[in-house]
Design a protein around this motif. Structure first.
Motif, mmCIF file in Angstrom:
data_model
loop_
_atom_site.group_PDB
_atom_site.id
_atom_site.type_symbol
_atom_site.label_atom_id
_atom_site.label_comp_id
_atom_site.label_asym_id
_atom_site.label_seq_id
_atom_site.Cartn_x
_atom_site.Cartn_y
_atom_site.Cartn_z
ATOM 1 N N ASP A 1 0.801 -1.226 -0.149
ATOM 2 C CA ASP A 1 0.028 -0.021 -0.013
ATOM 3 C C ASP A 1 0.869 1.225 -0.088
ATOM 4 O O ASP A 1 2.169 1.286 0.379
ATOM 5 C CB ASP A 1 -0.696 0.156 1.154
ATOM 6 C CG ASP A 1 -1.897 -1.342 1.384
ATOM 7 O OD1 ASP A 1 -2.321 -1.491 0.275
ATOM 8 O OD2 ASP A 1 -2.032 -1.791 2.213
ATOM 9 N N THR A 2 0.319 2.184 -0.364
ATOM 10 C CA THR A 2 0.875 3.530 -0.167
ATOM 11 C C THR A 2 0.855 4.081 1.340
ATOM 12 O O THR A 2 0.189 3.654 2.047
ATOM 13 C CB THR A 2 0.150 4.713 -1.098
ATOM 14 O OG1 THR A 2 0.080 4.515 -2.313
ATOM 15 C CG2 THR A 2 0.784 6.007 -0.810
ATOM 16 N N ARG B 1 7.828 4.361 -0.185
ATOM 17 C CA ARG B 1 7.798 2.970 0.365
ATOM 18 C C ARG B 1 8.812 1.938 -0.100
ATOM 19 O O ARG B 1 8.841 0.760 0.231
ATOM 20 C CB ARG B 1 6.313 2.293 0.157
ATOM 21 C CG ARG B 1 6.192 1.878 -1.357
ATOM 22 C CD ARG B 1 4.936 1.194 -1.341
ATOM 23 N NE ARG B 1 4.693 0.926 -2.965
ATOM 24 C CZ ARG B 1 3.618 1.017 -3.555
ATOM 25 N NH1 ARG B 1 2.574 1.513 -2.967
ATOM 26 N NH2 ARG B 1 3.712 0.934 -4.931
ATOM 27 N N ALA B 2 9.564 2.724 -0.974
ATOM 28 C CA ALA B 2 10.823 1.522 -1.446
ATOM 29 C C ALA B 2 11.642 1.160 -0.507
ATOM 30 O O ALA B 2 12.076 1.656 0.447
ATOM 31 C CB ALA B 2 11.701 2.356 -2.383
ATOM 32 N N GLY B 3 11.738 -0.238 -0.289
ATOM 33 C CA GLY B 3 12.526 -0.903 0.677
ATOM 34 C C GLY B 3 11.831 -0.894 2.038
ATOM 35 O O GLY B 3 12.292 -1.856 2.923
ATOM 36 N N LEU B 4 10.630 -0.645 2.129
ATOM 37 C CA LEU B 4 10.047 -0.804 3.363
ATOM 38 C C LEU B 4 9.389 -2.050 3.560
ATOM 39 O O LEU B 4 8.730 -2.613 2.584
ATOM 40 C CB LEU B 4 8.920 0.353 3.604
ATOM 41 C CG LEU B 4 9.481 1.793 3.844
ATOM 42 C CD1 LEU B 4 8.328 2.730 4.143
ATOM 43 C CD2 LEU B 4 10.586 1.882 4.984
ATOM 44 N N HIS B 5 9.345 -2.746 4.664
ATOM 45 C CA HIS B 5 8.854 -3.889 4.780
ATOM 46 C C HIS B 5 7.897 -4.143 6.244
ATOM 47 O O HIS B 5 8.483 -3.561 6.971
ATOM 48 C CB HIS B 5 9.836 -5.248 4.695
ATOM 49 C CG HIS B 5 10.538 -5.708 3.749
ATOM 50 N ND1 HIS B 5 11.520 -4.462 3.205
ATOM 51 C CD2 HIS B 5 10.341 -6.322 2.561
ATOM 52 C CE1 HIS B 5 11.991 -4.930 2.012
ATOM 53 N NE2 HIS B 5 11.286 -6.098 1.670
#
Ligand code: CTP
Ligand code: MG
Length: 226
Positions: free
Chosen positions: A140-141, A156-160
């Motif tokens: 999701d955004t 959100r790049a790289g977020l987990h």
């Protein structure tokens, strides 16, 4: 690496967001206490040699009885949990023998525990990492807000989103927990102590039961499985 892996199952939280009279680990999930699911799955896992459960104060005895009822022979100790999740992990870890190679830490609040995830985190340790954690990339955004007012959209790049079970080289986890540090997961403390932690593929079914709606959703997952 199946020999020498002990699991610490943290079940000592109060479950304030869930509400209810009993602690969350003893909330009714399809006719059994919530903790029965993860306990049974850890006991059955070929990757786990022994299990320590951190139970809520005054719920140690029911936890021992539950383990007996389930025939969970790998349960070696039931300890009283602490005031925080990290303290409960500390209490459980104190029962793990000094010569144990690896420790798996799992939230009782995540009842649906696929054995493939246990295999993934334990196997990663064999590849030289201090810790391995199941993770799902955020789909999701993501927005940061104050109350309901949006401040900004976060890249959100790289977020987990990170789940449990989390596996650690026993020595690395002991070192990370030796101080007074607190974190919402064990990997946070291992990272802070300079440990190298790897992400492995998580599983949507590992969702954490936080609210009554989550409990209902997990019941549908279990019903589909049976
Ligand atoms: N936990 C624990 N000891 C604590 C706090 C939490 O063993 N003092 C465990 C919980 O039992 C749960 C896991 O850590 O399995 C994740 O915590 P959380 O989902 O926050 O559970 P609770 O703290 O019980 O719930 P709440 O925060 O709503 O009170
Ligand atoms: Mg909590």
């Amino acid at each position: 690496m199946s020999a020498g892996v002990w699991a610490v199952l943290v079940a000592a939280g109060r479950g304030e967001r869930l509400g209810g009279k009993r602690p969350k680990a003893f909330a009714n999930l399809a006719g059994r206490p919530l903790v029965a699911e993860s306990l049974e799955r850890l006991d059955a896992s070929p990757w786990v040699e022994a299990v320590v459960v951190a139970a809520p104060a005054d719920w140690e005895e029911p936890t021992i009885l539950l383990a007996e009822e389930l025939g969970a022979g790998s349960v070696r100790a039931v300890v009283t949990g602490g005031a925080t999740r990290t303290d409960s992990v500390r209490a459980g870890l104190a029962e793990v023998p000094a010569d144990t190679a690896a420790v798996l830490v799992h939230d009782a609040a995540r009842p649906f525990l696929p054995d493939e995830v246990v295999e993934r985190v334990v196997t990663a340790l064999g590849e030289g990492w201090d810790g391995a954690v199941p993770a799902l990339p955020l789909a999701d955004t993501v927005k940061r807000a104050e109350g309901d007012v949006v401040g900004e959209t976060v890249d959100r790049a790289g977020l987990h989103a990170v789940q449990t079970p989390q596996a650690f080289v026993a020595e690395a986890l002991r070192r990370a927990l030796a101080g007074e540090g607190e974190a919402t997961d064990c990997a946070g403390l291992v990272e802070a102590a300079g440990g190298r932690v790897r992400l492995v593929e998580g599983d949507r079914r590992l969702l954490k039961v936080t609210t009554p709606g989550d409990l209902a959703f997990v019941e549908t997952l279990l019903a589909a499985k049976r």
